[in-house]
Motif scaffolding. Sequence first.
Motif, short mmCIF file in Angstrom:
data_model
loop_
_atom_site.label_atom_id
_atom_site.label_comp_id
_atom_site.label_asym_id
_atom_site.label_seq_id
_atom_site.Cartn_x
_atom_site.Cartn_y
_atom_site.Cartn_z
N LYS A 162 45.49 29.35 33.41
CA LYS A 162 44.67 28.21 33.84
C LYS A 162 43.42 28.16 32.98
O LYS A 162 42.95 29.19 32.49
CB LYS A 162 44.35 28.30 35.33
CG LYS A 162 43.28 29.30 35.69
CD LYS A 162 43.04 29.34 37.18
CE LYS A 162 41.90 30.28 37.49
NZ LYS A 162 40.61 29.61 37.63
N THR A 199 38.62 39.59 38.05
CA THR A 199 38.99 40.93 38.52
C THR A 199 40.26 40.88 39.34
O THR A 199 40.37 41.46 40.42
CB THR A 199 37.84 41.55 39.35
OG1 THR A 199 37.44 40.61 40.36
CG2 THR A 199 36.64 41.90 38.50
N SER A 201 44.64 41.37 38.72
CA SER A 201 45.41 42.46 38.11
C SER A 201 45.07 42.64 36.64
O SER A 201 44.90 43.76 36.16
CB SER A 201 46.91 42.18 38.20
OG SER A 201 47.36 42.49 39.46
N SER A 202 44.99 41.51 35.92
CA SER A 202 44.77 41.61 34.47
C SER A 202 43.40 42.22 34.19
O SER A 202 43.27 43.10 33.32
CB SER A 202 44.87 40.24 33.81
OG SER A 202 46.08 39.63 34.17
N ARG A 222 34.11 37.41 40.82
CA ARG A 222 33.91 36.41 41.86
C ARG A 222 34.37 36.97 43.21
O ARG A 222 33.65 36.95 44.18
CB ARG A 222 34.67 35.12 41.52
CG ARG A 222 34.29 33.97 42.41
CD ARG A 222 34.71 32.64 41.84
NE ARG A 222 36.17 32.51 41.75
CZ ARG A 222 36.77 31.46 41.20
NH1 ARG A 222 36.07 30.48 40.68
NH2 ARG A 222 38.08 31.39 41.16
N THR A 223 35.59 37.50 43.25
CA THR A 223 36.10 38.06 44.51
C THR A 223 36.53 39.50 44.29
O THR A 223 37.37 39.76 43.42
CB THR A 223 37.34 37.26 44.99
OG1 THR A 223 37.02 35.87 44.96
CG2 THR A 223 37.74 37.66 46.40
N LYS A 343 45.88 38.79 49.46
CA LYS A 343 45.70 38.50 48.04
C LYS A 343 46.43 39.65 47.35
O LYS A 343 46.44 40.76 47.87
CB LYS A 343 44.21 38.59 47.75
CG LYS A 343 43.73 38.02 46.44
CD LYS A 343 42.21 38.20 46.38
CE LYS A 343 41.65 37.64 45.12
NZ LYS A 343 41.22 36.26 45.23
P1 NA7 Z 1 44.46 36.56 39.12
O1 NA7 Z 1 44.97 37.56 40.02
O2 NA7 Z 1 44.53 35.12 39.51
O3 NA7 Z 1 42.94 36.93 38.84
C1 NA7 Z 1 42.07 36.04 38.22
C2 NA7 Z 1 40.67 36.52 38.39
O4 NA7 Z 1 39.79 35.65 37.73
C3 NA7 Z 1 40.21 36.54 39.84
O5 NA7 Z 1 39.37 37.61 40.02
C4 NA7 Z 1 39.48 35.22 39.96
O6 NA7 Z 1 38.53 35.21 40.99
C5 NA7 Z 1 38.82 35.16 38.62
N1 NA7 Z 1 38.46 33.81 38.24
C6 NA7 Z 1 39.28 32.77 38.05
N2 NA7 Z 1 38.60 31.68 37.66
C7 NA7 Z 1 37.31 32.05 37.62
C8 NA7 Z 1 36.12 31.36 37.30
N3 NA7 Z 1 36.13 30.10 36.95
N4 NA7 Z 1 34.96 32.05 37.36
C9 NA7 Z 1 34.95 33.34 37.72
N5 NA7 Z 1 36.05 34.05 38.03
C10 NA7 Z 1 37.22 33.40 37.98
O7 NA7 Z 1 45.13 36.65 37.68
P2 NA7 Z 1 45.60 37.94 36.92
O8 NA7 Z 1 45.99 37.52 35.55
O9 NA7 Z 1 44.62 39.02 37.01
O10 NA7 Z 1 46.86 38.43 37.70
C11 NA7 Z 1 47.92 37.54 37.97
C12 NA7 Z 1 49.13 38.27 38.42
O11 NA7 Z 1 49.76 38.85 37.30
C13 NA7 Z 1 48.90 39.45 39.30
O12 NA7 Z 1 48.72 39.15 40.63
C14 NA7 Z 1 50.14 40.27 39.10
O13 NA7 Z 1 51.17 39.75 39.87
C15 NA7 Z 1 50.45 40.04 37.68
P3 NA7 Z 1 38.95 34.71 42.46
O14 NA7 Z 1 39.75 35.83 43.02
O15 NA7 Z 1 39.78 33.46 42.26
O16 NA7 Z 1 37.68 34.47 43.15
#
Ligand code: NA7
Length: 896
Positions: A162, A199, A201-202, A222-223, A343
């Motif tokens: 995304k 924060t 998985s990646s 963020r979370t 989550k």
């Molecule tokens: P995830 O699990 O969607 O993590 C994305 C992280 O990026 C998550 O901490 C998000 O915070 C953070 N995020 C996303 N957009 C933003 C913006 N705009 N600003 C700040 N932080 C943001 O993706 P991964 O690639 O780590 O893992 C995907 C899957 O791959 C995983 O579950 C495994 O199955 C393998 P949020 O939590 O949305 O507040």
Amino acid sequence: MQDAVVAVSTLDGTRKETVQQVDVAVVGAGFAGLYLLYRLRKAGFTTVTLEEADDVGGTWYWNRYPGARCDIQTIDYGFTFDPELEGAWRWSEKYATQPEILRYLGFVADRYDLRRDIRFRTKVTAAIWDQAKQRWLLTTDNGASVSCRHYIMATGCLSSPKPPEIDGVKNFKGEVYFTGRWPHEEVKLAGKRVAVIGTGSSGIQSIPLIAEQAAELAVFQRTPNFALPAHNGPVPGDRKALLDNDRTGYREQARWSLAGVPYPQQTVVSWQLSDAERRERFEKAWDAGDLVYILTQLWADQAVDVDGNALLAELFRDKIRAAVKDPETAEALTPYDHPFGAKRPCLDTNYYATFNRPNVTLVNLRQEPIEAITTSGIKTGKRTFDVDVIVFATGFDAMTGAIMAVHPITGRGGKSLSEVWANGPQTYLGLTVAGFPNLFMITGPGSPSVLSNMAVSIEQHVDWVVDRLTAMREAGFATIEATEAAQAGWARHMADCSMLTLHRLANTWYTGANVPGKAQGVMPYTGGVGPYRSICNEVVDRGMLGFMLSGPSVAEQCNDGEIVRLQPDVRLVLNMLAEMKLPPIESFGFQGARDFVAQFNASRPAGRPVGEIVDGSLPGPDGALSYRLYRPATPGPHPIVVYFHGGGWVLGDEQSDDPFCRDMCRRTGMIFVSVGYRHAPEYRFPAAAEDGYAATRWIAEHTAELGGQPGPVLVAGWSAGGNIAAVTCQLARDRGGPKIAGQLLVCPVTDCRFDRPSYNDNAAGYFLTRSLMYWFWDLYCSPADRTDPRVSPLRGKLAGLPPAFVVTCEFDPLRDEGNAYAEALTAAGVPVEQLQARGHFHSSFTMVDMVITSVSGRVQMAEALRRFAGLPPQATGGDEARRGQLASHKLAAAAG
Ligand code: NA7
């Protein structure tokens, strides 16, 4: 293969690419695409796979960031279709790195010579269904278009990164990387100031390794997430021994399990364990370093109940606090906003300890959101971070992104998939979409996919699809399309399933909440891998239920309908009972039936604790009747509910609805007195009715002695007990008291007529059968007495009765007489509230810890009883109430 692609047509003198004609086109050459190609080829279909990358691997081709690994153990994370393949490959570790997984997929491609049917570096730019030809036409950005009978998307769930959604990314003068599109060449981070945003998985996998190289690392969170130490190393000996001892059995167990990994279903609930026992189980899971284990093996209510989950989450939080030295950083890293597992939790190596390093800073975006990315770094609400490198670990447009966003898909009548899915994905089985004939998705939204071991789910999806194509070919069918009714039914079933787990209570990519503007709803199938497999099989067994099939020289076939109309947990319970192949209960004789019920009840999970349980006896019309009193833990005095158990006037006793009484005592905050009335055939009509009335009268006269509130009592009952409760209200009105403030009738017997439709529709297969009801009636009441209102209250005078809450279940022979009673009460001017429970059976509400989807019904019952008693709504207590609170946190978080 390449020749076919570049073949030219020179009829009109211009050089034109021909259209490549195949039976089946596949998009994607990851796990799913490779297995599809293998199976399709073996089944004799001409096939081409289109792949954007220049090699196989799918998500494992793109996700090359430092630390990228699988988070399902390698012995479970691979193909199982060919035992020789399993023998030919050895994983080096418990959790393999991305390069090793990529090597494995390359090895599979080579072993079955799959590459020759894959067009690499080829992106599909549009897919259009040609109704006249009954074929899909795919245009590509590289070489010939493809015309295919069937189009299968094996595009993965997490392959469409995304956008970062942060202003100013383009202004940044330093290096920018996305974990989901990591470069092939080495990225040098040594000595650099690095920012990682995200924060999940990646992020959690890469942050410790980046921290080791970078001069400074700022992590923008963020979370906070739950991360379990992987304890990586060799494949664990115990799991390997299980596999080696019985490979076939091990794999089969995985296929029928909940998550695609062969672990048993836990039956012990959290409140049956002491604090020390729970901690011991938790520590074992912590040491095992296995997400599926910790997500499923601690206690039975951990993933379905907020309270059961909270116990585990708190133990987890202790670990985070212990690992991180700075208390403020530890607190910022500790998740509070979502239940554990709602989550996706992560598997880490040194993640929390990384924040003890002097070169690492945690930036809590909840306190200082990012305002912009500047030319030199990141500006938050409080400060500016100058950095050389920004790593976006911000995730994916999961599940739908790779299907919807990559290219326009136009189905029958020009329907656009993006438009059809504008308010969220709709599918049948997660595999097909109404209006899009011959289009299949592997691990699509609506399938278990990301909530399971993907390897197991992929094999099941692919086998099902290829087997269907083969069967269609044999029968002369050329097209297959899901019906709207089947698809709507699947959406309902998905929604029912999502009530079983806590996933709906978190803002995650499972629900689409991570992508601004995306329609929200739990996208993967939460009902489990095994149940899903059995449903897919049932679709076939029931003549391709929910599909329209057509062919040039065969009659069109459409066996329309919904595949699952039962609530998911009701379906499991009924399947379990069917597997037990029990003889009809009435065949045991009344004593044998009583023994059976006692045995069945003894095997149930214990009910939840209440304040106090007191056994006693009260005077009945013809000798003492025993009772069991359930007192809430809250300070009294409490209103009293007189309760009558179920069992067809023949079976059960004052203890046999114990879990229901406990649950209702907790939810209502009222005393429940369950009365042991006399049973047939020893005591026939009107013994049970007269006992019910006499017991109610005695209890109403002794409220103070029982610790109850003075004033009117309430009555409640299930099944035959509902009958006694209803009759008691009529007798109390006619015999000068006691005063009754309200009646709760759960699936009550109300009449002696057996010709209402539910007696036929639900005659067998839903535990309480028509023949069992006949038997109960015969034992209790002779035909001449049956129209007496003391056994058929529907035939009595109904005016002037206390307000009623009447519960009926869709799959219950007694449904229609319960509904008839509610209607008749209403017509007589009695205030009536009704719950007609869709997808439930006669025992749904009393099987408290087996039928989780009945919780909301009991919440409504408890609210009604409190209203009848003049009490305000329960402020706290009850998991649904707590779920509501969490849901509003979620909304607040989303708004924030
Ligand atoms: P995830 O699990 O969607 O993590 C994305 C992280 O990026 C998550 O901490 C998000 O915070 C953070 N995020 C996303 N957009 C933003 C913006 N705009 N600003 C700040 N932080 C943001 O993706 P991964 O690639 O780590 O893992 C995907 C899957 O791959 C995983 O579950 C495994 O199955 C393998 P949020 O939590 O949305 O507040």
